[in-house]
Design a protein around this motif. Sequence first.
Motif, PDB file in Angstrom:
ATOM      1  N   LEU A 165       0.849  -1.200   0.000  1.00 50.72           N
ATOM      2  CA  LEU A 165       0.000   0.000   0.000  1.00 50.72           C
ATOM      3  C   LEU A 165       0.882   1.246   0.000  1.00 50.72           C
ATOM      4  N   HIS A 166       0.992   1.876  -1.151  1.00 51.08           N
ATOM      5  CA  HIS A 166       1.826   3.081  -1.266  1.00 51.08           C
ATOM      6  C   HIS A 166       1.386   4.145  -0.261  1.00 51.08           C
ATOM      7  N   LYS A 167       0.097   4.197   0.038  1.00 51.84           N
ATOM      8  CA  LYS A 167      -0.414   5.177   1.003  1.00 51.84           C
ATOM      9  C   LYS A 167       0.286   5.026   2.358  1.00 51.84           C
ATOM     10  N   MET A 168       0.544   3.789   2.757  1.00 49.69           N
ATOM     11  CA  MET A 168       1.179   3.568   4.053  1.00 49.69           C
ATOM     12  C   MET A 168       2.656   3.934   4.013  1.00 49.69           C
ATOM     13  N   GLU A 169       3.299   3.726   2.888  1.00 46.73           N
ATOM     14  CA  GLU A 169       4.678   4.181   2.743  1.00 46.73           C
ATOM     15  C   GLU A 169       4.724   5.696   2.900  1.00 46.73           C
ATOM     16  N   HIS A 170       3.767   6.379   2.304  1.00 50.32           N
ATOM     17  CA  HIS A 170       3.656   7.838   2.427  1.00 50.32           C
ATOM     18  C   HIS A 170       3.410   8.218   3.893  1.00 50.32           C
ATOM     19  N   PHE A 171       2.519   7.500   4.557  1.00 52.47           N
ATOM     20  CA  PHE A 171       2.217   7.775   5.962  1.00 52.47           C
ATOM     21  C   PHE A 171       3.477   7.669   6.822  1.00 52.47           C
ATOM     22  N   PHE A 172       4.203   6.561   6.679  1.00 50.65           N
ATOM     23  CA  PHE A 172       5.394   6.366   7.511  1.00 50.65           C
ATOM     24  C   PHE A 172       6.496   7.363   7.159  1.00 50.65           C
ATOM     25  N   ARG A 173       6.601   7.772   5.920  1.00 53.13           N
ATOM     26  CA  ARG A 173       7.580   8.801   5.553  1.00 53.13           C
ATOM     27  C   ARG A 173       7.234  10.119   6.241  1.00 53.13           C
ATOM     28  N   LYS A 174       5.959  10.479   6.232  1.00 51.11           N
ATOM     29  CA  LYS A 174       5.535  11.724   6.879  1.00 51.11           C
ATOM     30  C   LYS A 174       5.779  11.657   8.397  1.00 51.11           C
TER      31      LYS A 174
END
Length: 187
Positions: free
Chosen positions: A118-127
């Motif tokens: 889930l790319h969204k979760m990669e984005h979440f953890f990066r933020k």
Amino acid sequence: MSQVLREHIQQLVPLSDEEFAYVLAHFTPRKFRKHQFLVQAGEAVSADFFVVSGLLRSYFTNDEGKDHILQFAMEDWWISDYQAYFGQAPATLSIDCLEPVEVLCLSLENREKICADLHKMEHFFRKKSNAGYMALQRRILSLLTNNARQRYEELLRQNPALFQRVPKTLLASYLGVSRETLSRFSA
């Protein structure tokens, strides 16, 4: 427990019910008693911990046996020994409970899996990581440039709830001052 995590994630990324169910399936809920350790220096670190309820502290114990508090974590915060977690090395920090705690545990393997799927979760953890880096930089600069009273006032402004929940001796340790100095500031 799951609703708290969902609200936390949705502050940064929207997830469908199916996506959230997939993410949640990779977390393990755990409960800890007051004074119990989540992480002990020298041991492996199995998880990154999302705090559902309770209060924790992360600290380093030097060769003389003095504890240096790096972080407190309460509801809606994350905590781990990240050097050990990401580097798969023994912990240099200890994390213990200042109150009874409920956490959701995320192994590194499961974190990598949900980020890959889930790319969204990669984005979440990066933020979340970026916010953590910024907070760490502010803390280091505060320790280097601010006097004790300024550090006290900054912590009070940023996290007033800590002053109701954390014993003064631990707040003094976190701020790098004596218990007596902290008492003068709060008088």
